[in-house]
Design an enzyme around this catalytic site. Sequence first.
Site, PDB file in Angstrom:
ATOM      1  N   LYS A 149      -4.466   2.534  -3.425  1.00 31.37           N
ATOM      2  CA  LYS A 149      -5.566   3.296  -4.004  1.00 31.37           C
ATOM      3  C   LYS A 149      -5.335   4.767  -3.666  1.00 31.37           C
ATOM      4  CE  LYS A 149      -8.985   0.622  -2.331  1.00 31.37           C
ATOM      5  NZ  LYS A 149      -8.414  -0.404  -1.571  1.00 31.37           N
ATOM      6  N   MET A 166     -10.198   8.478   7.928  1.00 34.93           N
ATOM      7  CA  MET A 166     -10.499   9.019   6.590  1.00 34.93           C
ATOM      8  C   MET A 166     -11.428  10.214   6.666  1.00 34.93           C
ATOM      9  SD  MET A 166     -10.994   5.477   4.479  1.00 34.93           S
ATOM     10  CE  MET A 166     -11.842   4.544   5.727  1.00 34.93           C
ATOM     11  N   ASP A 205       0.804  -1.213   0.000  1.00 39.53           N
ATOM     12  CA  ASP A 205       0.000   0.000   0.000  1.00 39.53           C
ATOM     13  C   ASP A 205       0.836   1.262   0.000  1.00 39.53           C
ATOM     14  OD1 ASP A 205      -2.564  -0.746   0.141  1.00 39.53           O
ATOM     15  OD2 ASP A 205      -2.884  -0.209   2.243  1.00 39.53           O
TER      16      ASP A 205
HETATM   17  N1  SAH Z   1      -6.009  -0.251   7.806  1.00 39.45           N
HETATM   18  C1  SAH Z   1      -5.627   1.067   8.222  1.00 39.45           C
HETATM   19  C2  SAH Z   1      -6.618   2.123   7.832  1.00 39.45           C
HETATM   20  C3  SAH Z   1      -6.749   2.301   6.358  1.00 39.45           C
HETATM   21  S1  SAH Z   1      -7.892   3.564   5.941  1.00 39.45           S
HETATM   22  C4  SAH Z   1      -5.371   1.063   9.729  1.00 39.45           C
HETATM   23  O1  SAH Z   1      -5.699   0.099  10.413  1.00 39.45           O
HETATM   24  O2  SAH Z   1      -4.847   2.058  10.234  1.00 39.45           O
HETATM   25  C5  SAH Z   1      -6.843   4.939   5.743  1.00 39.45           C
HETATM   26  C6  SAH Z   1      -7.042   5.903   6.879  1.00 39.45           C
HETATM   27  O3  SAH Z   1      -6.344   5.450   8.006  1.00 39.45           O
HETATM   28  C7  SAH Z   1      -6.505   7.286   6.626  1.00 39.45           C
HETATM   29  O4  SAH Z   1      -7.409   8.083   5.907  1.00 39.45           O
HETATM   30  C8  SAH Z   1      -6.319   7.796   8.024  1.00 39.45           C
HETATM   31  O5  SAH Z   1      -7.525   8.193   8.595  1.00 39.45           O
HETATM   32  C9  SAH Z   1      -5.882   6.540   8.738  1.00 39.45           C
HETATM   33  N2  SAH Z   1      -4.412   6.430   8.818  1.00 39.45           N
HETATM   34  C10 SAH Z   1      -3.632   5.469   8.318  1.00 39.45           C
HETATM   35  N3  SAH Z   1      -2.354   5.676   8.651  1.00 39.45           N
HETATM   36  C11 SAH Z   1      -2.334   6.797   9.393  1.00 39.45           C
HETATM   37  C12 SAH Z   1      -1.316   7.516  10.064  1.00 39.45           C
HETATM   38  N4  SAH Z   1      -0.034   7.131  10.035  1.00 39.45           N
HETATM   39  N5  SAH Z   1      -1.664   8.616  10.757  1.00 39.45           N
HETATM   40  C13 SAH Z   1      -2.939   9.029  10.815  1.00 39.45           C
HETATM   41  N6  SAH Z   1      -3.937   8.378  10.198  1.00 39.45           N
HETATM   42  C14 SAH Z   1      -3.643   7.273   9.502  1.00 39.45           C
END
Ligand code: SAH
Length: 519
Positions: free
Chosen positions: A58, A174, A36
């Site tokens: 994506k 998100m 990703d």
């Molecule tokens: N599977 C991931 C989430 C994917 S959706 C998880 O468990 O974290 C993507 C969203 O995750 C982003 O829009 C944001 O809201 C959050 N996200 C992912 N990595 C992040 C990070 N390092 N800091 C803040 N938000 C994060």
Amino acid sequence: METGFVYLVGSGPGDPGLLTLRAREVLEGATAVVYDNLVHPQILDWAPASAERVRMGKVGHLHGFSQDEITQALIDRAKQGSVVVRLKGGDPSVFGRLGEEAVALARAGIPFEIVPGVTAASGAAAYAGIPLTHRDYAPSVTLVTGHRRTDGGDGPEIDWKALARASGTLAIYMGVKHLGEAAAQLMAAGRAPDTPVALVRRATWPDQEVLTGTLGDIAERARKQNFRPPAVAIVGEVVELRKELAWFERKTLRGKKILITRALHQAAQANRSVQSRGGIPVALPLIELQPCGHKSGVESALRRVFAFDWVVFSSVNAVRFTFEKMDEMGLDARTFGAARVCAVGPKTAAELAARGIRADVVPDEYVAEALVGALTAVAELRGTSVLIPRAKVAREVVPRALENRGARVEVLPLYENVRPAAYPEEALHALVAGKLDLVTLASSSAAKNYATLCAERGIDPQAVPCAVIGPATRTTAEGHGLPVAVEALEYTMEGLLDAAETYFKGDQAKAFSRQDEQD
Ligand code: SAH
């Protein structure tokens, strides 16, 4: 052909140290890694060099891949017998389309395993100093997406009313773009406008940013500051605890870009150390070590190592080159026979120990007097023979001091420092663009080569302060007109970084109070 295997693996929120041991283990056995956008590049280094690496994310909804394309890529590779690691940011089961991917694999008859990861809410909460639950304020935590489905699917709507009624913490994923709507819904359903909110961007990365506010004003604040995704919003009373618990921002090298100029094989340790102090290491090796010396002279000296009373190793590299050469000659540690061995410091001693040699003497301090003193404490030096395998160009103080005590010293040059033929583009770019906070120089050669590099590329060396490992390097650096702002008290890379922390402390205090004022 035998069917391969797919591991659906969470890579955590950013900091590579948050990867699970299991994830690392499966990466080490991967033949393909499909990853990703949110995965830290360093994590990919755990996969074998031979593994195929495919970036499939994506990116918004623009030039990314569709879910079907990604799923198909996994199935195709597994059908060809690949061991595929599908690396997803955070935890794959939290807004990670785990359901879609795993179901598709199951239906295609592809064996798979799921490896969890630290989800963004946990990472953000931990690194922002916010407990997600608390006995006094928050008996529950809810992970919710603030992003409404745009593909026309008919999954359930988010019940903001119910979420507003629950008294616990909310972690909204998100949600940067739609934060205003989510906040409005929560307030309309009765959640107080002054409920604290922390918006955590790039949680656990060195450039993590935290914006705090309330349900009533956070959307406006985010808009004003042009606060970009990816971020999670943490909503609830627990956010208040951050005032006391924020620890990540207090790291003294936080967000500082530090140029590491050591030879490649020595840079890994320095990189890790900079990272654990909150900084961003940028690797630009300014030195390469090459074997040197007359083959026959070197070989004859090494073949009769046992005939010396003492062998003095003045660096880790001296140990490395000695043993590499011995290995080439089909010799091993037994060649040392009864010769006594002195290691100049604990690192050199450890390097020797790894090759089966326990140093007889490790002086407390690396200065000629301490070394001579330590050897004399074992036995009278007069009339003894001493071999010093070392770099071609090195200071003569130690050999001279030993000779003054009546020892017969043989210096054996084994390697020399040369300037690298090429430099990593990205690091060079950061240097040219002046996007660095500190240049570290761990030897006189590094200082000299850095000055030469600046001159060749038209870089103004005054633009970035230099940190030197000790007085000898300072003299060389200043002799070449470099601005030395930091000098290590203890002449090691760790000592240098300690001194850099002291140097940046003022900055850091200022940055943190700005942050508090903003809060
Ligand atoms: N599977 C991931 C989430 C994917 S959706 C998880 O468990 O974290 C993507 C969203 O995750 C982003 O829009 C944001 O809201 C959050 N996200 C992912 N990595 C992040 C990070 N390092 N800091 C803040 N938000 C994060």
